[in-house]
Design a protein around this motif. Structure first.
Motif, PDB file in Angstrom:
ATOM      1  N   VAL A 136       0.826  -1.209   0.000  1.00 24.07           N
ATOM      2  CA  VAL A 136       0.000   0.000   0.000  1.00 24.07           C
ATOM      3  C   VAL A 136       0.861   1.259   0.000  1.00 24.07           C
ATOM      4  CG1 VAL A 136      -1.446   1.418   1.529  1.00 24.07           C
ATOM      5  CG2 VAL A 136      -2.131  -0.908   0.970  1.00 24.07           C
ATOM      6  N   ARG A 137       0.470   2.200  -0.839  1.00 23.24           N
ATOM      7  CA  ARG A 137       1.046   3.554  -0.827  1.00 23.24           C
ATOM      8  C   ARG A 137      -0.098   4.554  -0.914  1.00 23.24           C
ATOM      9  NH1 ARG A 137       6.193   3.705  -5.075  1.00 23.24           N
ATOM     10  NH2 ARG A 137       7.369   1.958  -4.185  1.00 23.24           N
ATOM     11  N   THR A 138      -0.168   5.461   0.051  1.00 23.88           N
ATOM     12  CA  THR A 138      -1.152   6.530   0.010  1.00 23.88           C
ATOM     13  C   THR A 138      -0.424   7.850   0.242  1.00 23.88           C
ATOM     14  OG1 THR A 138      -1.651   6.598   2.386  1.00 23.88           O
ATOM     15  CG2 THR A 138      -2.799   4.928   1.070  1.00 23.88           C
ATOM     16  N   GLU A 139      -1.180   8.931   0.343  1.00 25.26           N
ATOM     17  CA  GLU A 139      -0.575  10.235   0.611  1.00 25.26           C
ATOM     18  C   GLU A 139       0.003  10.306   2.020  1.00 25.26           C
ATOM     19  OE1 GLU A 139      -3.468  13.212  -0.154  1.00 25.26           O
ATOM     20  OE2 GLU A 139      -3.512  12.896  -2.327  1.00 25.26           O
ATOM     21  N   THR A 140      -0.466   9.431   2.912  1.00 22.98           N
ATOM     22  CA  THR A 140      -0.043   9.519   4.311  1.00 22.98           C
ATOM     23  C   THR A 140       0.769   8.317   4.793  1.00 22.98           C
ATOM     24  OG1 THR A 140      -2.161   8.570   5.033  1.00 22.98           O
ATOM     25  CG2 THR A 140      -2.005  10.977   4.928  1.00 22.98           C
ATOM     26  N   VAL A 141       0.728   7.206   4.083  1.00 19.55           N
ATOM     27  CA  VAL A 141       1.457   6.015   4.521  1.00 19.55           C
ATOM     28  C   VAL A 141       2.025   5.280   3.309  1.00 19.55           C
ATOM     29  CG1 VAL A 141      -0.597   4.538   4.490  1.00 19.55           C
ATOM     30  CG2 VAL A 141       1.331   3.928   5.954  1.00 19.55           C
ATOM     31  N   ASN A 142       3.244   4.753   3.478  1.00 18.51           N
ATOM     32  CA  ASN A 142       3.903   4.014   2.406  1.00 18.51           C
ATOM     33  C   ASN A 142       4.491   2.732   3.009  1.00 18.51           C
ATOM     34  OD1 ASN A 142       5.508   2.974   0.370  1.00 18.51           O
ATOM     35  ND2 ASN A 142       6.337   4.958  -0.247  1.00 18.51           N
ATOM     36  N   VAL A 143       3.700   1.674   2.949  1.00 17.28           N
ATOM     37  CA  VAL A 143       4.151   0.390   3.484  1.00 17.28           C
ATOM     38  C   VAL A 143       5.229  -0.215   2.595  1.00 17.28           C
ATOM     39  CG1 VAL A 143       3.421  -1.944   4.133  1.00 17.28           C
ATOM     40  CG2 VAL A 143       1.893  -0.006   4.562  1.00 17.28           C
ATOM     41  N   ALA A 144       5.042  -0.073   1.281  1.00 17.88           N
ATOM     42  CA  ALA A 144       5.901  -0.755   0.307  1.00 17.88           C
ATOM     43  C   ALA A 144       7.374  -0.357   0.425  1.00 17.88           C
ATOM     44  CB  ALA A 144       5.399  -0.470  -1.106  1.00 17.88           C
ATOM     45  N   GLN A 145       7.650   0.877   0.850  1.00 17.43           N
ATOM     46  CA  GLN A 145       9.031   1.373   0.824  1.00 17.43           C
ATOM     47  C   GLN A 145       9.959   0.621   1.773  1.00 17.43           C
ATOM     48  OE1 GLN A 145       9.706   5.318   2.570  1.00 17.43           O
ATOM     49  NE2 GLN A 145       7.747   5.142   3.648  1.00 17.43           N
ATOM     50  N   TYR A 146       9.394  -0.098   2.750  1.00 16.62           N
ATOM     51  CA  TYR A 146      10.226  -0.773   3.748  1.00 16.62           C
ATOM     52  C   TYR A 146      10.416  -2.263   3.450  1.00 16.62           C
ATOM     53  CZ  TYR A 146       9.292   3.519   6.315  1.00 16.62           C
ATOM     54  OH  TYR A 146       9.191   4.837   6.685  1.00 16.62           O
ATOM     55  N   THR A 147      10.048  -2.696   2.244  1.00 14.79           N
ATOM     56  CA  THR A 147      10.185  -4.100   1.888  1.00 14.79           C
ATOM     57  C   THR A 147      11.400  -4.317   0.987  1.00 14.79           C
ATOM     58  OG1 THR A 147       8.761  -3.879  -0.057  1.00 14.79           O
ATOM     59  CG2 THR A 147       7.696  -4.452   2.035  1.00 14.79           C
ATOM     60  N   ASP A 148      11.947  -5.529   1.056  1.00 17.88           N
ATOM     61  CA  ASP A 148      13.063  -5.911   0.200  1.00 17.88           C
ATOM     62  C   ASP A 148      12.618  -6.802  -0.948  1.00 17.88           C
ATOM     63  OD1 ASP A 148      15.599  -4.977   1.856  1.00 17.88           O
ATOM     64  OD2 ASP A 148      14.149  -5.815   3.261  1.00 17.88           O
ATOM     65  N   LEU A 149      11.477  -7.432  -0.800  1.00 21.98           N
ATOM     66  CA  LEU A 149      10.870  -8.230  -1.867  1.00 21.98           C
ATOM     67  C   LEU A 149       9.366  -8.171  -1.703  1.00 21.98           C
ATOM     68  CD1 LEU A 149      10.936 -10.268  -4.218  1.00 21.98           C
ATOM     69  CD2 LEU A 149      11.143 -12.098  -2.512  1.00 21.98           C
ATOM     70  N   LEU A 150       8.688  -7.695  -2.746  1.00 24.61           N
ATOM     71  CA  LEU A 150       7.228  -7.588  -2.744  1.00 24.61           C
ATOM     72  C   LEU A 150       6.667  -8.517  -3.815  1.00 24.61           C
ATOM     73  CD1 LEU A 150       6.165  -3.820  -2.471  1.00 24.61           C
ATOM     74  CD2 LEU A 150       5.333  -5.712  -1.081  1.00 24.61           C
ATOM     75  N   VAL A 151       5.776  -9.413  -3.405  1.00 21.63           N
ATOM     76  CA  VAL A 151       5.192 -10.376  -4.336  1.00 21.63           C
ATOM     77  C   VAL A 151       3.679 -10.204  -4.356  1.00 21.63           C
ATOM     78  CG1 VAL A 151       4.911 -12.814  -4.907  1.00 21.63           C
ATOM     79  CG2 VAL A 151       7.052 -12.010  -3.875  1.00 21.63           C
ATOM     80  N   GLY A 152       3.118 -10.051  -5.548  1.00 24.55           N
ATOM     81  CA  GLY A 152       1.673  -9.942  -5.707  1.00 24.55           C
ATOM     82  C   GLY A 152       1.085 -11.255  -6.186  1.00 24.55           C
TER      83      GLY A 152
END
Length: 291
Positions: A136-152
């Motif tokens: 998730v990335r919104t105007e107030t929170v960015n969860v994705a930026q703290y990951t080293d591998l993101l899998v959908g």
């Protein structure tokens, strides 16, 4: 992102198949002798089940939609902080959502509630998250930026609905018509919150059935793996040193559909995950040792 304390996140909608992918990662962790800190997305729900039903009823009375997909229904700032703190320290606070009678017996709390927050033990090799909001990335929170591998995990939507209807009927005893109502209620948040995440994921797995799923609400069976193909899309193949020729050699009957996408038989999905993710995780652990 952290070399010393890697964070891996699996994200997908309810019924997408993230739990199956989680099991594949668990097998890799076991074979590599790794100790992960396992984090479940539902532990970051903002409300217990009774509070959630009250919120849903209040929203419906006002002519609005509200669901577990909603940004407002989750502690996403806390989730982002958990990823960040783990990356910096190798530890974080976590809790469990009690989803079933089996969980209640094991954890000692009623179904639909949470265990207390507690500090995770040190000594884990990486953090592994599986849930709805890992990218998730919104105007107030960015969860994705703290990951080293993101899998959908993103089956085409009709297949996703079939899987959800069959899963919720079998596991929770829900009626198909009630599950359909949930799908409809969540649709706005599915489009607004869930779908945009797959732009930010590093690797997407999209299962596509080769049988007719035109009316998912009447389907009697989930299409089998052999009745499907899986499209694997890499956002940046160079980042993880993806060797497509090697993948094609290892995954019989696979082919390239775009410069960054390979199509494989559905029955090869488990093998594909082993071939793709094991070297990535081994590299993470090697970088961790160097760090």
């Amino acid at each position: 992102m952290s070399k010393k304390h890697p964070v891996i996140a699996i994200t997908g909608s309810s019924g997408a198949g993230t739990t199956t992918v989680k099991k594949s990662f668990e097998h890799i962790f076991f074979r590599l002798g790794l100790k992960p800190l396992m984090i479940e997305g539902n532990s970051f729900y903002r409300y217990n089940s009774i509070e959630m039903q009250q919120r849903i009823a209040r929203a419906q009375k006002a002519g609005k939609n509200f669901s577990h997909f909603s940004i407002e229904a989750n502690l996403l700032e806390d989730l982002a902080r958990t990823f960040k703190v783990y990356g910096e320290t190798g530890s974080a606070k976590h809790r469990h959502y009690v989803r079933s009678d089996e969980d209640a017996k094991k954890l000692g709390y009623p179904v639909g509630t949470f265990t207390p927050w507690q500090k995770a033990p040190r000594g884990t090799d990486l953090l592994f998250y599986e849930g709805l909001h890992g990218a998730v990335r919104t105007e107030t929170v960015n969860v994705a930026q703290y990951t080293d591998l993101l899998v959908g995990v993103v089956p085409i939507v009709n297949l996703e609905w079939i899987q959800k209807i069959h899963r919720d009927s079998a596991l929770y005893g829900h009626k198909p018509e009630d599950i359909t109502d949930i799908i409809l209620r969540r649709m706005e948040d599915y489009v607004r919150v869930i779908t945009p995440q797959f732009t930010h994921t590093d690797i997407n797995f999209q299962r596509v059935p080769l049988v007719d799923t035109s009316n998912p609400f009447m389907a009697r069976d989930i299409p089998t793996a052999d009745e499907s193909v899986v499209i694997i899309r890499f956002k940046d193949p160079l980042r993880f040193d993806i060797d497509f020729e090697y993948l094609r050699a290892m995954l019989h009957k696979s082919f390239m559909s775009r410069h960054n996408s390979i199509v494989i038989p559905g029955g090869k999905m488990g093998l594909a995950m082993e071939v793709i993710f094991r070297p990535i995780i081994e590299r993470m652990i090697e970088d961790r040792k160097k760090a």
